[in-house]
Write a protein that holds these residues in place. Structure first.
Motif, PDB file in Angstrom:
ATOM      1  N   ILE A 113       3.884   6.279  -3.127  1.00  0.00           N
ATOM      2  CA  ILE A 113       5.099   5.548  -2.756  1.00  0.00           C
ATOM      3  C   ILE A 113       4.843   4.051  -2.774  1.00  0.00           C
ATOM      4  O   ILE A 113       5.618   3.274  -3.364  1.00  0.00           O
ATOM      5  CB  ILE A 113       5.571   6.005  -1.362  1.00  0.00           C
ATOM      6  N   LEU A 114       3.754   3.629  -2.158  1.00  0.00           N
ATOM      7  CA  LEU A 114       3.428   2.202  -2.118  1.00  0.00           C
ATOM      8  C   LEU A 114       3.089   1.677  -3.507  1.00  0.00           C
ATOM      9  O   LEU A 114       3.472   0.553  -3.867  1.00  0.00           O
ATOM     10  CB  LEU A 114       2.275   1.961  -1.148  1.00  0.00           C
ATOM     11  N   ALA A 115       2.375   2.474  -4.291  1.00  0.00           N
ATOM     12  CA  ALA A 115       2.035   2.048  -5.653  1.00  0.00           C
ATOM     13  C   ALA A 115       3.292   1.800  -6.469  1.00  0.00           C
ATOM     14  O   ALA A 115       3.384   0.805  -7.214  1.00  0.00           O
ATOM     15  CB  ALA A 115       1.161   3.106  -6.330  1.00  0.00           C
ATOM     16  N   GLY A 162      -4.255  -6.735   0.564  1.00  0.00           N
ATOM     17  CA  GLY A 162      -5.518  -6.279   0.006  1.00  0.00           C
ATOM     18  C   GLY A 162      -5.415  -5.187  -1.022  1.00  0.00           C
ATOM     19  O   GLY A 162      -6.444  -4.642  -1.455  1.00  0.00           O
ATOM     20  N   LYS A 163      -4.202  -4.843  -1.449  1.00  0.00           N
ATOM     21  CA  LYS A 163      -3.999  -3.751  -2.399  1.00  0.00           C
ATOM     22  C   LYS A 163      -3.181  -4.214  -3.595  1.00  0.00           C
ATOM     23  O   LYS A 163      -2.376  -5.146  -3.500  1.00  0.00           O
ATOM     24  CB  LYS A 163      -3.262  -2.576  -1.732  1.00  0.00           C
ATOM     25  N   THR A 164      -3.397  -3.550  -4.709  1.00  0.00           N
ATOM     26  CA  THR A 164      -2.567  -3.735  -5.892  1.00  0.00           C
ATOM     27  C   THR A 164      -1.952  -2.389  -6.255  1.00  0.00           C
ATOM     28  O   THR A 164      -2.367  -1.339  -5.737  1.00  0.00           O
ATOM     29  CB  THR A 164      -3.396  -4.233  -7.080  1.00  0.00           C
ATOM     30  N   ALA A 165      -0.992  -2.411  -7.148  1.00  0.00           N
ATOM     31  CA  ALA A 165      -0.422  -1.147  -7.607  1.00  0.00           C
ATOM     32  C   ALA A 165      -1.508  -0.276  -8.230  1.00  0.00           C
ATOM     33  O   ALA A 165      -1.546   0.942  -8.015  1.00  0.00           O
ATOM     34  CB  ALA A 165       0.694  -1.411  -8.615  1.00  0.00           C
ATOM     35  N   GLU A 166      -2.416  -0.900  -8.957  1.00  0.00           N
ATOM     36  CA  GLU A 166      -3.496  -0.157  -9.603  1.00  0.00           C
ATOM     37  C   GLU A 166      -4.422   0.482  -8.567  1.00  0.00           C
ATOM     38  O   GLU A 166      -4.773   1.666  -8.669  1.00  0.00           O
ATOM     39  CB  GLU A 166      -4.290  -1.079 -10.526  1.00  0.00           C
ATOM     40  N   ALA A 220      -4.478   7.063  -4.541  1.00  0.00           N
ATOM     41  CA  ALA A 220      -3.627   8.250  -4.427  1.00  0.00           C
ATOM     42  C   ALA A 220      -4.271   9.445  -5.121  1.00  0.00           C
ATOM     43  O   ALA A 220      -4.338  10.550  -4.554  1.00  0.00           O
ATOM     44  CB  ALA A 220      -2.251   7.967  -5.023  1.00  0.00           C
ATOM     45  N   ILE A 221      -4.748   9.236  -6.339  1.00  0.00           N
ATOM     46  CA  ILE A 221      -5.379  10.336  -7.079  1.00  0.00           C
ATOM     47  C   ILE A 221      -6.668  10.759  -6.389  1.00  0.00           C
ATOM     48  O   ILE A 221      -6.945  11.957  -6.219  1.00  0.00           O
ATOM     49  CB  ILE A 221      -5.658   9.931  -8.534  1.00  0.00           C
ATOM     50  N   ARG A 222      -7.469   9.784  -5.975  1.00  0.00           N
ATOM     51  CA  ARG A 222      -8.750  10.114  -5.326  1.00  0.00           C
ATOM     52  C   ARG A 222      -8.534  10.902  -4.035  1.00  0.00           C
ATOM     53  O   ARG A 222      -9.296  11.832  -3.734  1.00  0.00           O
ATOM     54  CB  ARG A 222      -9.536   8.836  -5.036  1.00  0.00           C
ATOM     55  N   SER A 223      -7.519  10.544  -3.275  1.00  0.00           N
ATOM     56  CA  SER A 223      -7.289  11.263  -2.023  1.00  0.00           C
ATOM     57  C   SER A 223      -6.906  12.710  -2.296  1.00  0.00           C
ATOM     58  O   SER A 223      -7.261  13.613  -1.525  1.00  0.00           O
ATOM     59  CB  SER A 223      -6.206  10.568  -1.193  1.00  0.00           C
ATOM     60  N   VAL A 250      -4.892   8.758 -18.006  1.00  0.00           N
ATOM     61  CA  VAL A 250      -5.210   8.609 -16.584  1.00  0.00           C
ATOM     62  C   VAL A 250      -5.470   7.150 -16.254  1.00  0.00           C
ATOM     63  O   VAL A 250      -5.004   6.645 -15.227  1.00  0.00           O
ATOM     64  CB  VAL A 250      -6.430   9.462 -16.193  1.00  0.00           C
ATOM     65  N   GLN A 251      -6.213   6.457 -17.105  1.00  0.00           N
ATOM     66  CA  GLN A 251      -6.506   5.041 -16.866  1.00  0.00           C
ATOM     67  C   GLN A 251      -5.198   4.282 -16.680  1.00  0.00           C
ATOM     68  O   GLN A 251      -4.275   4.394 -17.480  1.00  0.00           O
ATOM     69  CB  GLN A 251      -7.311   4.460 -18.024  1.00  0.00           C
ATOM     70  N   TYR A 252      -5.118   3.510 -15.620  1.00  0.00           N
ATOM     71  CA  TYR A 252      -3.873   2.872 -15.210  1.00  0.00           C
ATOM     72  C   TYR A 252      -3.284   2.011 -16.320  1.00  0.00           C
ATOM     73  O   TYR A 252      -3.964   1.148 -16.890  1.00  0.00           O
ATOM     74  CB  TYR A 252      -4.126   2.014 -13.973  1.00  0.00           C
ATOM     75  N   ASP A 253      -2.008   2.234 -16.636  1.00  0.00           N
ATOM     76  CA  ASP A 253      -1.346   1.445 -17.669  1.00  0.00           C
ATOM     77  C   ASP A 253      -0.118   0.700 -17.153  1.00  0.00           C
ATOM     78  O   ASP A 253       0.575   0.028 -17.925  1.00  0.00           O
ATOM     79  CB  ASP A 253      -0.974   2.327 -18.864  1.00  0.00           C
ATOM     80  N   GLY A 254       0.189   0.817 -15.853  1.00  0.00           N
ATOM     81  CA  GLY A 254       1.282   0.040 -15.270  1.00  0.00           C
ATOM     82  C   GLY A 254       2.666   0.583 -15.510  1.00  0.00           C
ATOM     83  O   GLY A 254       3.648  -0.090 -15.185  1.00  0.00           O
ATOM     84  N   THR A 255       2.781   1.803 -16.057  1.00  0.00           N
ATOM     85  CA  THR A 255       4.108   2.357 -16.308  1.00  0.00           C
ATOM     86  C   THR A 255       4.538   3.278 -15.174  1.00  0.00           C
ATOM     87  O   THR A 255       3.722   3.947 -14.542  1.00  0.00           O
ATOM     88  CB  THR A 255       4.150   3.145 -17.620  1.00  0.00           C
TER      89      THR A 255
END
Length: 490
Positions: free
Chosen positions: A356-358, A370-374, A380-383, A405-410
């Motif tokens: 949700i936050l991402a 201290g957080k970014t969308a990435e 989220a995935i790790r949890s 899987v690697q973050y692409d910002g979409t």
């Protein structure tokens, strides 16, 4: 604590409150029976019934098919999306019992139960309006005290702000209390007021994102919550998850796919969908081995020679797909268990909150210190991997650097990963799909419509017993069809 059916839970209170002839009262008095119902008793019953029924629907009923997690290979009406009227009595029964708890707590000067009751009230009402749209709300629970037996329908755009305010009140009240609910009456948080506050505020974030398209203050309120973590604490890790385990001792206390709750034939009707199996396979996702069983027969006689095979939506004879049962995956054996450490009735998880936050940060609408969308996306995935004990396997496979899987910002990637992570945890896969259009699902040739339903159709009982209010509701809401858009989806 064992689950207590609502029909039994409410009976003692009705008996205690009923007036009767003194002679008959004395004759029929049970010296071993309680004269009243305590808030502790009602809290445990409402909480367990809320969590277990919410989870059962997410695994067993329409939300599992609409979220494209499950494909039914027998009695597949849910998958064809030709949904008829859907009853809501069980939802309102829980709300009625919860309101009773709050009223009794008020007379007994136990405000801690009122505050927790507000969280449960907001959760249950939010779920009903998420399923149906406009619903009886402000007059829904007034039959006993005010004699209103034909409650009017409130508009969803009025219900949601009221529920958000209820959750805010609950957080504030819990922060000021000198005592908490009895730990033995709280199978979820053992009376930990801070965790209840975290749930209240995390639910607010879920609800605010859900209505953000048509609720102007949504992101500013989200930012207010995020700016004051001491005043508005939210989930911080998996230990904060709002979930209850299954003792697995009797049917009502067992996971719905287990043998005590249902026969194996019922479990075997529910195959993992082609969508979820393919999504896991494409990403070499280690959760595949946790959630999905390989096919029974690895040899010939099938179209696809993969070890894991899901079943497409709404096809003729789905039980014969890919050569039949030996060549179709089942859910993993843990889903046929009465009790398992990874099978819990989940109301909301830390994984969901991170997504949700991402999404909100990625859209540029809020900031998280201290957080970014990435970073939120990866956390989220790790949890989720951590929850299913495969975080180390994911690292060995270099999962986070794999294509897709690697973050692409979409938004599509983010929502797809959220959909995977929330496999069979609540109806969020369905709710996010109808809100965002992701993941993009292909419906089968026998589907009743070209799109997945947007809502449940109002119960038949409303036409029979609340006809005037029902008809008035349709004037403002629109046609009572599965495809009619509720307020926050328009």
């Amino acid at each position: 604590m064992p689950r207590i059916p609502l029909k039994y839970m409410l009976l003692p209170l009705g008996m205690a409150l009923s007036a009767c002839d003194k002679g008959l009262e004395e004759i029929n008095r049970n010296p071993n029976a309680s004269e009243s119902v305590s808030p502790e008793f009602l809290l445990s019953s409402v909480l367990i019934n809320t969590a277990y029924d919410y989870q059962r629907e997410a695994y067993w009923e329409e939300p599992a098919s609409a979220g494209r997690y499950i494909t039914l290979v027998r009695n597949e009406d849910n998958d064809k999306f030709d949904w008829g009227p859907r009853g809501w009595d069980s939802y309102y029964a829980r709300l009625s019992a919860n309101r009773e708890m709050m009223e009794i707590a008020g007379t007994m000067n136990q405000p801690e139960y009122i505050a927790v009751g507000k969280v449960l009230e907001a959760f249950n009402f939010a779920y009903i309006t998420d399923l149906y749209g406009d619903i009886p709300y402000s007059e829904a629970l007034l039959s006993k005290n005010e004699g209103i037996v034909h409650p009017r329908y409130d508009r969803q755009q009025d219900i949601y702000p009221a529920l958000l305010n209820t959750l805010k009140e609950a957080n504030n009240e819990l922060s000021l209390l000198s005592r908490t609910v009895d730990a033995t009456a709280d199978p979820m948080y053992k009376g930990d007021a801070l965790k209840w506050r975290k749930l209240a505020n995390s639910l607010r974030l879920r609800m605010l994102l859900r209505i953000s398209k048509n609720y102007a203050p949504a992101f500013s309120v989200m930012q207010e919550i995020l700016n004051e973590p001491l005043k508005y604490p939210v989930f911080e890790n998996n230990e904060d998850n709002a979930e209850i385990g299954y003792p697995g001792d009797i049917g009502v206390n067992s996971w719905p796919g287990g043998p005590l709750a249902n026969a194996f034939a019922e479990f075997d009707k529910r195959k993992p969908s082609k969508e979820i199996v393919d999504a896991l396979a494409e990403r070499d996702d280690p959760r595949m081995e946790v959630w999905i069983a390989p096919v029974d027969d690895p040899n010939g006689g099938r179209m696809y020679m993969d070890d894991y095979v899901g079943v497409p939506n709404a096809i003729p004879a789905p039980y014969d797909y890919n050569g039949g049962s030996p060549h179709i995956s089942r859910l993993s054996p843990m889903f046929n268990s009465n009790s398992h450490p990874m099978l819990k009735a989940s109301l909301m998880t830390y994984t969901e909150l991170c997504f949700i936050l991402a999404e909100a940060v990625q859209a540029g609408r809020v900031t998280v210190a201290g957080k970014t969308a990435e970073s939120l996306y990866y956390e989220a995935i790790r949890s989720s991997m951590r929850y299913y004990n495969v975080e180390g396997v994911a690292d060995i496979r270099d999962y986070y650097n794999l294509p897709g899987v690697q973050y692409d910002g979409t938004r599509e990637q983010l929502i797809t990963q959220k959909w995977i992570a929330l496999f069979l945890k609540g109806p969020e896969g369905w709710f996010d799909h109808r809100r965002t259009g992701f993941p993009q699902f292909t419906l089968g040739p026998l589907a009743a419509s070209a799109v997945i339903p947007k809502r449940f159709i109002f119960p038949d009982t409303e036409r029979a017993y609340n006809e005037k209010q029902y008809q008035q509701a349709l004037v403002q809401f629109g046609e009572d069809r599965a495809g009619t858009l509720m307020w926050y989806l328009k």
